[in-house]
Design a protein around this motif. Structure first.
Motif, short mmCIF file in Angstrom:
data_model
loop_
_atom_site.label_atom_id
_atom_site.label_comp_id
_atom_site.label_asym_id
_atom_site.label_seq_id
_atom_site.Cartn_x
_atom_site.Cartn_y
_atom_site.Cartn_z
N MET A 31 -36.35 4.36 25.57
CA MET A 31 -35.47 5.37 25.00
C MET A 31 -35.16 4.99 23.55
O MET A 31 -34.80 3.87 23.26
N THR A 32 -35.32 5.98 22.67
CA THR A 32 -35.09 5.76 21.24
C THR A 32 -34.03 6.71 20.74
O THR A 32 -33.99 7.88 21.12
N ASN A 33 -33.16 6.21 19.89
CA ASN A 33 -32.21 7.03 19.16
C ASN A 33 -32.71 7.11 17.73
O ASN A 33 -32.88 6.08 17.08
N ALA A 34 -32.93 8.33 17.25
CA ALA A 34 -33.44 8.50 15.88
C ALA A 34 -32.55 9.46 15.12
O ALA A 34 -32.15 10.50 15.64
N PHE A 80 -39.28 13.61 18.43
CA PHE A 80 -38.25 12.88 19.17
C PHE A 80 -37.53 13.78 20.18
O PHE A 80 -37.23 13.36 21.29
N ASP A 85 -35.45 10.29 24.66
CA ASP A 85 -35.10 10.03 23.26
C ASP A 85 -33.95 10.94 22.83
O ASP A 85 -33.78 12.04 23.36
N ASP A 86 -33.18 10.47 21.88
CA ASP A 86 -32.09 11.25 21.30
C ASP A 86 -32.33 11.35 19.81
O ASP A 86 -32.68 10.35 19.17
N VAL A 87 -32.16 12.55 19.25
CA VAL A 87 -32.38 12.73 17.82
C VAL A 87 -31.19 13.44 17.20
O VAL A 87 -30.59 14.33 17.80
N TYR A 96 -29.14 3.82 16.18
CA TYR A 96 -30.08 4.84 15.72
C TYR A 96 -31.01 4.25 14.68
O TYR A 96 -30.58 3.49 13.81
#
Length: 118
Positions: free
Chosen positions: A1-4, A31, A37-39, A113
């Protein structure tokens, strides 16, 4: 999981600026479409000028913008400084004023982020 956090700073004056804006929207879309993922998409500085243009249904990039619009916000101070405050309000795009009228990049970093600028 990525926060961008995708931050669009490019103005509307040149072909290079258009390219940076499109690349920013495409990155945000990638994203947004990835499971888990959260953008956050932030229009800041001269980038705030894009919102009225992208809201226009005749824009070549309106459909791309619509794909990530729910994740979009704009710098409150810069919206006023670049004369697009009313258009951003009319569009219903959230404005951020966490740090001296601007979005807080520090809080994004604190929240893990990855900050990507275009």
């Amino acid at each position: 999981m990525t926060n961008a956090a995708v931050v669009i700073l490019a103005g509307t004056e040149s072909h290079a600026d258009v390219g940076r804006m499109v690349n920013g929207l495409e990155t945000a879309k990638e994203f947004a479409q990835a499971d888990g993922d959260d953008v956050e998409l932030i229009f800041d500085g001269a980038g705030t000028q894009w919102i009225p243009e992208l809201e226009d249904e005749s824009s070549d990039y309106h459909e791309l913008y619509q794909a990530v619009r729910d994740d979009a916000a704009a710098c409150d101070f810069c919206a006023g400084a670049f004369g697009v405050e009313d258009a951003i309000d009319d569009a219903g795009v959230v404005t951020l004023d966490d740090h001296d009228g601007h979005p807080s990049v520090q809080s994004l970093v604190d929240d893990d982020y990855e900050v990507i600028t275009f």
